[in-house]
Design an enzyme around this catalytic site. Structure first.
Site, PDB file in Angstrom:
ATOM      1  NE  ARG A 270      -2.610  -1.800   3.150  1.00  0.00           N
ATOM      2  CZ  ARG A 270      -2.523  -3.094   3.441  1.00  0.00           C
ATOM      3  NH1 ARG A 270      -2.922  -3.994   2.562  1.00  0.00           N
ATOM      4  NH2 ARG A 270      -2.043  -3.495   4.594  1.00  0.00           N
TER       5      ARG A 270
ATOM      6  CD  GLU B 228      -0.577  -9.301  17.424  1.00  0.00           C
ATOM      7  OE1 GLU B 228      -1.262  -9.536  18.430  1.00  0.00           O
ATOM      8  OE2 GLU B 228      -1.013  -8.693  16.436  1.00  0.00           O
TER       9      GLU B 228
END
Length: 191
Positions: free
Chosen positions: A72, A109
Site C-alpha cells: 500500500r 506480532e
C-alpha cells in the site's frame, strides 16, 4: 506527529480523508478493524488531498528518494515522488525484485517478515522518506529505515496516512520522526 498537531488542526481535508477510508470489522480475522484505503483511492478529491498534504510537507526538504513499503505504500509513494521531484524506490517482500537485493527481517506480532531493496537504487548521502498506508507498531517502517541506512541514505522521516494513537510513544521507529495524517476510524456499523 499527527498532521493536526503540525499546523493542520481543523483542516477539512483531514476529515474528508478519514471519512473516505472504509472500516471493515473482523478482517482478516475476528477483532481486527481493517482500515481499507481502497475507498480513499476511489475518491479522487480525498486521494489528491492526501498526496497534496504530503507533497506540501516534503517539497522543500530536499528529498531525493521516496521509498514505499509493499504494497500500500506503492499507492501513495509514486505520486508524492513526482510531486516533489524525487525518485520512487519500492521496498518489496522477498523474491519480488529481480537482480541483486539486500534484505532486512523484522518482527511481526506472530512471526517475522522481510523487506528487500535493489542494490544501487539508492546512493549514499541521498535524503529519503519512507511511506506506508498505516503504522501500528512501526516494525515494517523500521525495517525500511534500516535498509535505506545500510546503503548510506539519510532517512529524514517516515510517513503514513493512518496511525494508531499509541504510536506516539510506543512505536519502534529507531529514532526517526513519524508524520501521520489521521487516526484509525471505528466501524460505522458491524456486519
Amino acid at each position: 506527529m499527527f498532521a493536526e498537531e503540525n499546523g493542520l488542526k481543523g483542516d477539512p481535508r483531514l476529515q474528508a480523508i478519514s471519512q473516505a477510508i472504509r472500516v471493515v470489522p473482523h478482517f482478516p480475522k475476528h477483532g481486527i478493524m481493517f482500515q481499507d484505503i481502497t475507498t480513499l483511492l476511489l475518491d479522487h478529491k480525498a486521494f489528491k488531498d492526501t498526496v497534496d498534504i504530503f507533497v506540501d510537507r516534503y517539497r522543500d526538504m530536499h528529498i531525493s528518494v521516496v521509498a514505499g513499503i509493499e504494497a500500500r505504500g506503492f499507492m501513495f509513494g509514486p505520486s508524492i515522488a513526482l510531486g516533489i521531484g524525487a525518485k520512487f524506490v519500492p521496498l518489496r517482500k522477498p523474491r519480488k525484485l529481480p537482480g541483486e537485493v539486500i534484505s532486512e527481517k523484522y518482527a511481526l506480532e506472530y512471526g517475522t517478515d522481510c523487506l528487500e531493496l535493489h542494490v544501487g537504487a539508492v546512493q549514499p548521502g541521498e535524503r529519503a522518506i519512507v511511506i506506508d498506508d498505516l503504522v501500528a507498531t512501526g516494525g515494517t517502517l523500521s525495517a525500511g529505515v534500516k535498509l535505506l541506512e545500510r546503503v548510506g541514505a539519510e532517512v529524514v522521516e517516515c510517513a503514513c496516512v493512518i496511525g494508531v494513537p499509541d504510536v506516539k510513544g510506543q512505536c519502534r521507529l529507531i529514532g526517526k520522526p513519524l508524520y501521520v495524517l489521521v487516526e484509525p476510524r471505528k466501524a460505522d456499523k458491524c456486519y
